[in-house]
Scaffold this active site. Structure first.
Site, PDB file in Angstrom:
ATOM      1  N   GLU A 128      30.271  -9.900   9.572  1.00 44.06           N
ATOM      2  CA  GLU A 128      31.137  -8.969  10.308  1.00 44.06           C
ATOM      3  C   GLU A 128      30.380  -7.668  10.542  1.00 44.06           C
ATOM      4  O   GLU A 128      29.751  -7.137   9.621  1.00 44.06           O
ATOM      5  CB  GLU A 128      32.412  -8.602   9.526  1.00 44.06           C
ATOM      6  CG  GLU A 128      33.459  -9.667   9.392  1.00 44.06           C
ATOM      7  CD  GLU A 128      34.684  -9.134   8.644  1.00 44.06           C
ATOM      8  OE1 GLU A 128      34.864  -7.887   8.572  1.00 44.06           O
ATOM      9  OE2 GLU A 128      35.455  -9.951   8.117  1.00 44.06           O
ATOM     10  N   GLU A 140      44.263  -6.814  16.512  1.00 44.71           N
ATOM     11  CA  GLU A 140      45.261  -7.575  15.751  1.00 44.71           C
ATOM     12  C   GLU A 140      46.326  -6.619  15.224  1.00 44.71           C
ATOM     13  O   GLU A 140      46.074  -5.831  14.312  1.00 44.71           O
ATOM     14  CB  GLU A 140      44.579  -8.324  14.604  1.00 44.71           C
ATOM     15  CG  GLU A 140      43.525  -9.319  15.072  1.00 44.71           C
ATOM     16  CD  GLU A 140      42.710  -9.883  13.923  1.00 44.71           C
ATOM     17  OE1 GLU A 140      43.280 -10.618  13.091  1.00 44.71           O
ATOM     18  OE2 GLU A 140      41.499  -9.564  13.846  1.00 44.71           O
ATOM     19  N   LYS A 199      47.550  -6.339  11.202  1.00 47.54           N
ATOM     20  CA  LYS A 199      46.665  -6.010  10.084  1.00 47.54           C
ATOM     21  C   LYS A 199      47.167  -4.733   9.418  1.00 47.54           C
ATOM     22  O   LYS A 199      47.594  -3.785  10.085  1.00 47.54           O
ATOM     23  CB  LYS A 199      45.232  -5.814  10.578  1.00 47.54           C
ATOM     24  CG  LYS A 199      44.583  -7.092  11.104  1.00 47.54           C
ATOM     25  CD  LYS A 199      43.076  -6.971  11.175  1.00 47.54           C
ATOM     26  CE  LYS A 199      42.476  -7.029   9.785  1.00 47.54           C
ATOM     27  NZ  LYS A 199      41.007  -7.064   9.808  1.00 47.54           N
ATOM     28  N   GLU A 210      41.987  -0.493  11.577  1.00 43.04           N
ATOM     29  CA  GLU A 210      42.026  -1.924  11.243  1.00 43.04           C
ATOM     30  C   GLU A 210      42.615  -2.765  12.365  1.00 43.04           C
ATOM     31  O   GLU A 210      42.311  -3.943  12.493  1.00 43.04           O
ATOM     32  CB  GLU A 210      42.823  -2.142   9.957  1.00 43.04           C
ATOM     33  CG  GLU A 210      42.092  -1.754   8.691  1.00 43.04           C
ATOM     34  CD  GLU A 210      40.871  -2.628   8.453  1.00 43.04           C
ATOM     35  OE1 GLU A 210      40.994  -3.862   8.539  1.00 43.04           O
ATOM     36  OE2 GLU A 210      39.787  -2.078   8.189  1.00 43.04           O
TER      37      GLU A 210
END
Length: 427
Positions: free
Chosen positions: A307, A361, A364, A370
């Site tokens: 990542e 997203e 999250k 995030e």
């Protein structure tokens, strides 16, 4: 016959070549009862069908050009994401060749069947304890790998994600036994040559990361990392690290150069022990991990970035979380991946990176950042432009994995039909 060829080509366009072969056989049977054209076909059949098959092959090669040499994390902690079948079209249009999942979602694996996209699938942290049981590990592989691997290219399983970050002794102690059980299950099922086993770590497992040559793991984790490295060396699997220069910059923007973390021209930082010059933080982080591994007497393990990314939005105290910085970070990163660069300490080993992430997203937890690492919004709109031309179809238009290839193949088939008609009309 032109009608037959047209039908044959349309079926190929929609359903694939097996149907073409069946229709081709039918067309030849039909032609056998047409004496006026039979002699013509006898002289042209070999030429034409050789050419036809050549054109079909060339068209496939043309639209299936070599994939981009980077991976992307496909997280699904959201309630507004497109269906996996639509995402498969998006990925194909982006020409991305590798995807990393955080689970083994059967809908995703099925949607990408016959796509040539390589998959890393994940085994969640909450399942680690049960995976220490060899029979349960084998059952998991039988249910989540075996049914899909003939059609979908599963190449790796990550057992847990950032396990050492949770300060959970039981979870930590279960990590290696779970990895061993999953690997042994792959061996038992004859899949160990196709699928490897690893786990992804937070960069926080390092106690020291600069200078890179002095990289060292946290002292409290060495008792767990040492046998883990031996396992990696034994099965020849990579050591995965989640590395985010953004975190370092956010925590200390007055001391760390923004240009240094964004791969922009800067004076860099020199390692006083090796005199190697680092012009960006990510490469320094990678070499720090290599140094930490070497300090535990291993030089036979490859480090890969599972990542890395940059958020396009953040809380007020998340300095640098802007779409402009995210665009610069990821576009410059992709350029370096394309150039197959190595790090200063390992120049002959091209960096191997999975970008985080495909979509924003919205479920999250944590700070605003995030939920804002995605290259795309869930509706398929790019969050910023890094030069990738992706296409997310509306639901009604999804037709398994066809995307931009359709128009190219269709033109090839029209040309083939016209060529055949001309061949038949010759005296």
């Amino acid at each position: 016959m032109c009608v037959c060829v047209c039908v044959c080509n349309v079926i190929t366009w929609l359903c694939g070549k097996p149907w073409t072969l069946r229709l081709e056989a039918w067309c030849w049977s039909w032609l056998a009862v047409m004496p006026n054209i039979r002699s013509v076909m006898a002289t042209t059949s070999s030429f034409f069908f050789t050419l036809l098959l050549l054109l079909l092959t060339v068209s496939d090669l043309f639209v299936q050009s070599r994939g981009l040499n980077f991976g992307i994390n496909y997280g699904q902690k959201a309630n507004n994401l497109p269906s996996p079948s639509r995402v498969a079209v998006l990925i194909k249009s982006l020409n991305v060749s590798r995807i990393k999942l955080y689970d083994a979602d059967p809908n995703v694996l099925s949607a990408f069947s016959n796509s040539d996209v390589e998959f890393i699938i994940g085994l969640e942290n909450e399942k680690l304890q049960s995976m220490t049981d060899p029979s349960k590990a084998q059952s998991w592989v039988q249910q989540n790998v075996q049914p899909y691997i003939s059609q979908t290219r599963i190449t790796c399983i990550t057992v847990g994600n950032e396990v050492f970050n949770y300060n959970d002794t039981q979870l930590t102690e279960n990590l290696l036994p779970a990895m061993q059980s999953v690997y042994n299950a792959l061996v038992n099922l004859g899949l160990a040559q196709q699928v490897t086993v690893t786990t992804a770590h937070s960069f926080n497992i390092l106690a020291n990361s600069f200078p890179p040559s002095s990289g060292a793991f946290r002292q409290d984790l060495i008792q767990y990392i040492q046998p883990l490295l031996s396992f990696h060396a034994q099965i020849k699997s990579p050591f995965l690290i989640n590395a985010y220069p953004f975190f370092a910059y956010k925590d200390n923007p007055n001391q760390i150069s923004l240009k240094y973390v964004l791969f922009q021209p800067n004076q860099g930082a020199t390692d006083p022990n090796t005199n190697l010059l680092y012009d960006n933080m990510l490469y320094a982080q990678i070499d720090a991990v290599y140094a930490a591994i070497k300090a535990l007497e291993h030089t036979d393990i490859e480090v890969r970035i599972s990542e890395t990314g940059w958020p396009s939005k953040g809380d007020p105290d998340e300095v640098g979380a802007t779409p402009q910085n995210a665009e610069i970070y990821n576009s410059n990163l992709l350029k370096r991946i394309e150039q197959k660069q190595g790090t200063p300490a390992n120049p002959s080993v091209p960096i191997d990176i999975f970008v985080f992430a495909l979509f924003n997203e919205n479920l999250k937890i944590g700070p605003v950042s995030e939920r804002n690492y995605g290259l795309y919004y869930p509706d398929g709109t790019p969050v910023y432009n890094i030069g990738l031309q992706g296409y997310l179809p509306v639901p009604e238009m999804v037709m398994e994995s066809k995307s931009n290839a359709l128009s190219i193949n269709f033109l090839i088939y029209i040309f083939t039909c016209l060529l055949f008609t001309w061949e038949l009309s010759r005296p």
